[in-house]
Design a protein around this motif. Structure first.
Motif, short mmCIF file in Angstrom:
data_model
loop_
_atom_site.label_atom_id
_atom_site.label_comp_id
_atom_site.label_asym_id
_atom_site.label_seq_id
_atom_site.Cartn_x
_atom_site.Cartn_y
_atom_site.Cartn_z
N GLY A 1 0.82 -1.21 0.00
CA GLY A 1 0.00 0.00 0.00
C GLY A 1 0.85 1.26 0.00
N ALA A 2 1.96 1.23 0.77
CA ALA A 2 2.85 2.38 0.80
C ALA A 2 3.45 2.62 -0.58
N ARG A 3 3.70 1.52 -1.29
CA ARG A 3 4.23 1.63 -2.65
C ARG A 3 3.25 2.38 -3.54
N VAL A 4 1.96 2.02 -3.45
CA VAL A 4 0.94 2.72 -4.24
C VAL A 4 0.85 4.19 -3.80
N SER B 1 -8.76 8.14 -0.90
CA SER B 1 -8.97 6.70 -0.86
C SER B 1 -9.85 6.32 0.31
N PHE B 2 -9.69 7.04 1.44
CA PHE B 2 -10.54 6.78 2.60
C PHE B 2 -12.00 7.09 2.27
N GLN C 1 -6.01 -2.57 -5.80
CA GLN C 1 -4.65 -2.02 -5.67
C GLN C 1 -4.63 -1.11 -4.46
N PRO C 2 -4.84 -1.60 -3.26
CA PRO C 2 -5.09 -0.70 -2.13
C PRO C 2 -3.87 0.15 -1.78
#
Lengths: 307, 351
Positions: free
Chosen positions: A94-97, A245-246, A255-256
């Motif tokens: 997720g951090a990557r996205v 996103s939230f 792809q969270p």
């Protein structure tokens, strides 16, 4: 080879590096940020569980608490979510996205803002007024509202499958379009100062094309403040992405990002599965804090009045 | 000097005007009923510059001398008037292409050596920029050789080309600025206060370098300054400007020994001089009026000790008086006391 060695030595000797070493907070923030970025960037290769391979998932592993609690399993360090996915792995992915979206949004906003600011400041007159009025209008709306608006339009215009496929680009565009004004204003102001300097006049006397003067002469001299805004802007973009996103208008659930993880975890917060929301939240705070600290240091270090 | 006067002048300027619109923004004009405002920076200037000479323009701050310099090199477009360079009227040229051949032949040296060199460029790239812009030399090693030659010509070393401007002192930077101006092999250099930002000792070095280069390369200079000692040292002809107009043009020795215009006399009185210690001198009275709203008649009349009714109503036109052109009713009518003084200027500068 000696040229590289010389430039490395010059970088170590520079004022900037000196002020970097003087501040332990900055060094700490830099180490955290570098480890974070490396971990996020290499996530697909280093995660303990590939959480997006459906065959790897086992529903009997769902809702496992963190490893150090009574019911935890050592294989799932930070526990698992409702689908039996490893939370630690989803956070890294997720951090990557989140970082990808943030960096792309900052690059997009900076490119747009620097270009418009440069033209506005250098050309002046009606062009300047037109660009700056658009900027004023953008500034009178909250950035999140503009991003929601653009995302809403994209949703209405594009067919659903296309929108899911393109949603990450829509997100980048909406974050970029809502933050370019800062870059444009800063660059416009510094361009107006540089434009009246004699080295620009010297180029005009030779008859160099205005576009070339802007790119070759003015641009290198106005990029200092842009670097500072971009660093702080990265933290803001990651936060905005998480907010969107939230709210459910960001990246698709397949792809969270960190924001999506917090939203999903939020559903289970009151039923006792706190780790699904808290750990992605902590991860987001650490990322934003370290980048922000770096940005603050850079702003002070490049400000001659604070030296 | 004498042999060049028969030739056609290199630069001939006639009726040159440049007005700037300094009106408040449209909204303020409508809401606050403010009028449009025009600043008459240059308001009808004529002069000619002969080949190979140094022509100076002196005047107080805000008199329009820098604007004249910028009009000549094409940084501003004239509001009216003509700038004829070697037989071609430059104010008629519109496109960048048409300007290019003339631009190569005239270059500019700027006042502030700390602002006139791009801090992010290496010196060799700064000097090579005109060469590349006019496509004068092909091949990077030939360009590098030419840059080295230019650096040596202005008293620096070819290895200095690798450095950045901040590694040099003010005087050295001005040498780099001169090297850049010489790179396109111009005939005419416009120098806008090239020494006023430098230490006195360095000023003399730069002036001597400019004089040497003028001899070697047969250059013509337009020299803008407020420093009368420097002007005396370097010029062949001097024009005194006041509020966008020329008060007096004369050969240097004539101007400094027999100033005719009351403003020229006042300026010469301000030069500090060891011989004048203890002597009574006329203090500079008043300030330059606002060029947005200049006084009627002769613009100098509020500060002029000889002003009469005619001066307050009628604008004087330049008239030939011996070897000078003077715009003054008093000089024309012959009612000013004669003023001759010994040539004792420039005590601080040694040639």
């Amino acid at each position: 080879m000696t040229a590289i060695a010389a430039s490395v030595r010059r970088a170590i000797d520079s004022d900037l590096f000196h002020s970097f070493r003087q501040s332990p907070v900055t060094v700490g923030a830099a180490i955290v940020a570098i480890v974070y970025i490396l971990a996020a960037g290499l996530a697909p290769w280093i995660v303990p569980h590939n959480t997006y391979e459906v065959s790897n998932l086992n529903l009997s592993n769902a809702f496992l608490p963190p490893a150090w609690t009574q019911d935890g399993k050592a294989a799932y360090l930070l526990g698992t979510d409702d689908q039996g996915r490893d939370v630690f792995s989803t956070i890294l992915l997720g951090a990557r996205v989140s970082l990808t979206v943030g960096v792309c949004a900052v690059l997009f906003a900076a490119t747009l803002g620097v270009t418009l600011g440069l033209i506005s400041g250098y050309v002046g007159g009606m062009v300047d007024s037109a660009i700056m009025r658009v900027a004023d209008i953008m500034l009178s709306f909250p950035a999140i509202l503009i991003a929601l608006l653009i995302d809403g339009i994209a949703r209405g215009v594009l067919p659903p499958e296309t929108h899911t496929r393109l949603s990450i680009y829509v997100l980048i565009a909406s974050l970029g379009l809502s933050t370019w004004v800062q870059y444009a204003r800063t660059v416009r102001a510094t361009t107006m100062v540089e434009k009246s300097k004699e080295y620009v006049m010297a180029a005009r006397v030779i008859g160099i094309h205005p576009a070339l003067i802007m790119i070759r002469h003015v641009l290198p001299n106005v990029l200092g403040p842009v670097l500072v805004i971009a660093t702080i802007g990265l933290a803001v973009a990651v936060l905005s992405e998480a907010t969107l996103s939230f709210l459910g208008v960001g990246v698709p659930p397949t792809q969270p990002s960190l924001g999506t993880l917090i939203r999903v975890g939020n559903n289970f917060l009151f039923s006792g599965e706190w780790w699904m929301a808290i750990f992605p939240g902590v991860a987001l705070v650490i990322l934003v804090l370290s980048v922000n600290l770096l940005g603050d240091w850079l702003r002070d270090a490049l400000n001659p009045k604070l030296r | 000097m004498a042999d060049t006067t028969q030739e056609a002048p290199l630069l001939k300027i006639a009726g040159l005007k440049r007005y700037f619109d300094v009106s408040p923004p449209l909204l303020n004009r409508i809401l606050e009923r403010q009028p449009r405002l025009t600043l008459r920076a240059v308001d009808g200037v004529d002069f000619t510059i002969n080949r190979g000479e140094t022509f100076s323009i002196v005047g107080e701050s805000g008199c329009g001398k820098s604007t004249v310099a910028r009009l000549i090199v094409g940084l501003y477009r004239p509001t009216a008037g003509s700038i004829v360079f070697d037989g071609v009227d430059m104010s008629g040229l519109q496109s960048r292409k048409a300007m290019a051949p003339l631009r190569r032949r005239q270059q500019m040296i700027f006042q502030d050596p700390y602002a006139s060199l791009n801090p992010r460029w290496r010196v060799r790239d700064i000097i090579a920029e005109p060469i590349r812009a006019f496509d004068l030399i092909q091949g990077s090693d030939k360009v590098a050789a030419r840059v080295g030659e230019l650096l040596r010509q202005v008293g620096l070393s070819p290895v200095d080309g690798e450095k950045y401007p901040h590694e040099f002192s003010g005087g050295q930077r001005q040498r780099i600025s001169i090297a850049r101006a010489l790179a396109s092999q111009p005939e005419f250099l416009v120098c806008d206060e090239p020494t006023s930002a430098l230490d006195v000792s360095v000023q003399a070095q730069i002036l001597n370098l400019m004089k040497d280069l003028q001899r070697q390369l047969r250059l013509t200079y337009l020299f803008i300054s407020h420093n009368l000692a420097v002007v005396y040292h370097i010029s062949d002809h001097v024009a005194v400007m006041y509020l966008g107009r020329i008060a007096e043009v004369a050969p240097t020795r004539s101007l400094f020994s027999r100033p005719r215009h009351p403003y020229t006399r006042m300026l010469l009185d301000t030069i500090p001089d060891l011989d004048m210690t203890g002597r009574q001198r006329t203090p500079v009275a008043g300030e330059v009026p606002n060029p947005i709203n200049p006084p009627p008649g002769c613009s100098f009349h509020p500060r002029c000790p000889f002003a009469n009714h005619r001066c307050k109503r009628e604008q004087p036109q330049p008239k030939q008086v011996d070897d000078a052109l003077v715009a003054c009713h008093g000089v024309e009518e012959g009612r000013l006391p004669p003023d001759t003084r010994p040539l004792t200027v420039a005590p601080s500068l040694t040639a």
